[in-house]
Design an enzyme around this catalytic site. Structure first.
Site, PDB file in Angstrom:
ATOM      1  N   ASN A  49       0.821  -1.179   0.033  1.00 57.93           N
ATOM      2  CA  ASN A  49      -0.073  -0.038   0.195  1.00 57.93           C
ATOM      3  C   ASN A  49       0.895   1.233  -0.039  1.00 57.93           C
ATOM      4  OD1 ASN A  49      -1.957   2.125   0.430  1.00 57.93           O
ATOM      5  ND2 ASN A  49      -2.460   1.259   2.590  1.00 57.93           N
ATOM      6  N   LYS A  52       0.228   4.220  -0.212  1.00 57.25           N
ATOM      7  CA  LYS A  52      -0.390   5.603   0.481  1.00 57.25           C
ATOM      8  C   LYS A  52      -0.236   6.632  -0.332  1.00 57.25           C
ATOM      9  CE  LYS A  52      -0.137   3.185   4.838  1.00 57.25           C
ATOM     10  NZ  LYS A  52       0.179   3.259   6.241  1.00 57.25           N
ATOM     11  N   HIS A  98      -9.375   1.474   5.068  1.00 55.71           N
ATOM     12  CA  HIS A  98      -8.255   1.545   5.822  1.00 55.71           C
ATOM     13  C   HIS A  98      -8.366   2.617   7.136  1.00 55.71           C
ATOM     14  CE1 HIS A  98      -3.844   2.606   6.750  1.00 55.71           C
ATOM     15  NE2 HIS A  98      -3.658   1.326   5.919  1.00 55.71           N
ATOM     16  N   GLU A 106      -6.566   4.742   8.361  1.00 62.25           N
ATOM     17  CA  GLU A 106      -6.187   6.229   7.862  1.00 62.25           C
ATOM     18  C   GLU A 106      -7.536   6.907   7.363  1.00 62.25           C
ATOM     19  OE1 GLU A 106      -2.801   5.421   5.713  1.00 62.25           O
ATOM     20  OE2 GLU A 106      -1.641   4.773   7.566  1.00 62.25           O
ATOM     21  N   GLU A 148      -4.934  -4.910  10.814  1.00 62.51           N
ATOM     22  CA  GLU A 148      -3.822  -3.735  10.976  1.00 62.51           C
ATOM     23  C   GLU A 148      -4.112  -3.163  12.350  1.00 62.51           C
ATOM     24  OE1 GLU A 148      -2.208  -2.785   6.954  1.00 62.51           O
ATOM     25  OE2 GLU A 148      -3.804  -1.466   7.322  1.00 62.51           O
ATOM     26  N   GLY A 195       3.007   2.336  10.735  1.00 65.00           N
ATOM     27  CA  GLY A 195       3.859   3.701  10.688  1.00 65.00           C
ATOM     28  C   GLY A 195       4.612   4.097  11.840  1.00 65.00           C
ATOM     29  N   SER A 254       3.852  -1.902  10.278  1.00 62.72           N
ATOM     30  CA  SER A 254       5.436  -2.213  10.247  1.00 62.72           C
ATOM     31  C   SER A 254       5.762  -3.570   9.927  1.00 62.72           C
ATOM     32  CB  SER A 254       5.748  -1.778  11.790  1.00 62.72           C
ATOM     33  OG  SER A 254       5.295  -0.429  12.089  1.00 62.72           O
TER      34      SER A 254
HETATM   35  P1  13P Z   1       3.197   0.395   7.520  1.00 58.56           P
HETATM   36  O1  13P Z   1       3.948  -0.756   6.964  1.00 58.56           O
HETATM   37  O2  13P Z   1       4.101   1.592   7.362  1.00 58.56           O
HETATM   38  O3  13P Z   1       3.012   0.256   9.106  1.00 58.56           O
HETATM   39  O4  13P Z   1       1.735   0.699   7.317  1.00 58.56           O
HETATM   40  C1  13P Z   1       0.928  -0.412   7.223  1.00 58.56           C
HETATM   41  C2  13P Z   1      -0.475  -0.136   6.463  1.00 58.56           C
HETATM   42  O5  13P Z   1      -1.121   0.923   6.937  1.00 58.56           O
HETATM   43  C3  13P Z   1      -0.491  -0.702   5.280  1.00 58.56           C
HETATM   44  O6  13P Z   1      -1.836  -0.602   4.631  1.00 58.56           O
END
Ligand code: 13P
Length: 261
Positions: A12, A14, A98, A100, A170, A176, A216
């Site tokens: 992803n 983003k 997601h 976010e 997740e 992150g 992560s």
């Molecule tokens: P990270 O791998 O940067 O922690 O992000 C995970 C994520 O949100 C994948 O959709």
């Protein structure tokens, strides 16, 4: 006894990657693809790079996904993108719900539910994200939170529709932050998710379901996470922005997969 499925690894991206950056990352992944035949690789660029990515992935085994969609097919919805538009661009997958999007754009289990139906109608495979905040984990609310997201988000899906979706656990506190869930923490929730699916749709369907982990994921933890029984792959954020780390994550998952065969 459930057999391990081949690793499903999705990157992803983003809100990252211009078109030149997309070209450079994908050319490296396309080159590495033939060395990773055991894994299903998916890249999930921003909308602006989808079309270029689709061209670069043509005739490769790497598949394309989008990060979101709107539930209507077309109309006066400025700024939105529909399922038919994504299919038309060459997407096979779409991320829905997601954390976010839930956090910054007010997505709810209700909108997630509508988006799942819209995606399926357009022939897209939804990758549905669920997971708890740090406060919820500390208050021992992880399982109730995930259970409620599953109940509301997947409400009304038939067994056949259900078999077409992928679930991504997740934990928000691991996204992150560099603070990955331990394999045991991830497995506990992933096993719960599979058990819930079995309750609703039977053991066979639950055992076929693809349930991936995100938060992560790095080359250093991919092997131990993938060793867990109910982790079928990863949704990778930061580490998917560089070919080297995305490939290494995939190789480590393949190593764990092969040991189970
Ligand atoms: P990270 O791998 O940067 O922690 O992000 C995970 C994520 O949100 C994948 O959709």
């Amino acid at each position: 006894m459930r057999h391990k499925k081949p690793p499903f690894i999705a990157g992803n991206w983003k809100m990252h990657m211009t078109i030149p950056e997309t070209r450079s990352l994908l050319s490296a992944l396309v080159k590495a693809g033939p060395d990773l035949p055991e894994a299903q690789l998916v890249v999930i660029p921003p909308f602006t790079a989808l079309s270029e990515a689709a061209k670069l992935l043509l005739d490769t085994l790497i598949q394309l996904g989008a990060q979101n969609l709107f539930w209507e097919e077309k109309g006066a919805y400025t700024g939105e993108i529909s399922g038919p538009m994504l299919s038309d661009t060459g997407c096979r997958y779409v991320v829905i719900g997601h954390s976010e999007r839930r956090q910054y754009f007010d997505e709810t289990d209700g909108s997630v539910n509508k988006k799942i139906f819209a995606a399926l109608k357009s022939g897209l495979i939804p990758i549905v994200c669920i997971g708890e905040t740090l406060e919820e984990r500390e208050a021992k609310q992880t399982i109730p939170k995930v259970e409620s997201q599953l109940r509301q988000g997947l409400s009304g899906l038939s067994a056949a529709q259900f078999s077409e979706i992928i679930l991504a656990y997740e934990p928000i506190w691991a996204i992150g932050t560099g603070r990955t869930a331990t394999p045991a923490q991830a497995e506990e929730v992933q096993a719960f998710i599979r058990a819930k699916l079995a309750e609703k749709h039977g053991n066979e369907a639950a055992s076929c379901a693809i349930i991936i982990y995100g938060g992560s994921v790095k080359p250093a933890n991919s092997y131990s996470l993938f060793k867990e029984k109910n982790i079928d792959g990863f949704l990778v954020g930061g580490a998917s922005l560089e070919a080297e780390s995305f490939i290494q994550i995939t190789k480590e998952a393949i190593r764990a997969y092969k040991e189970e065969q």
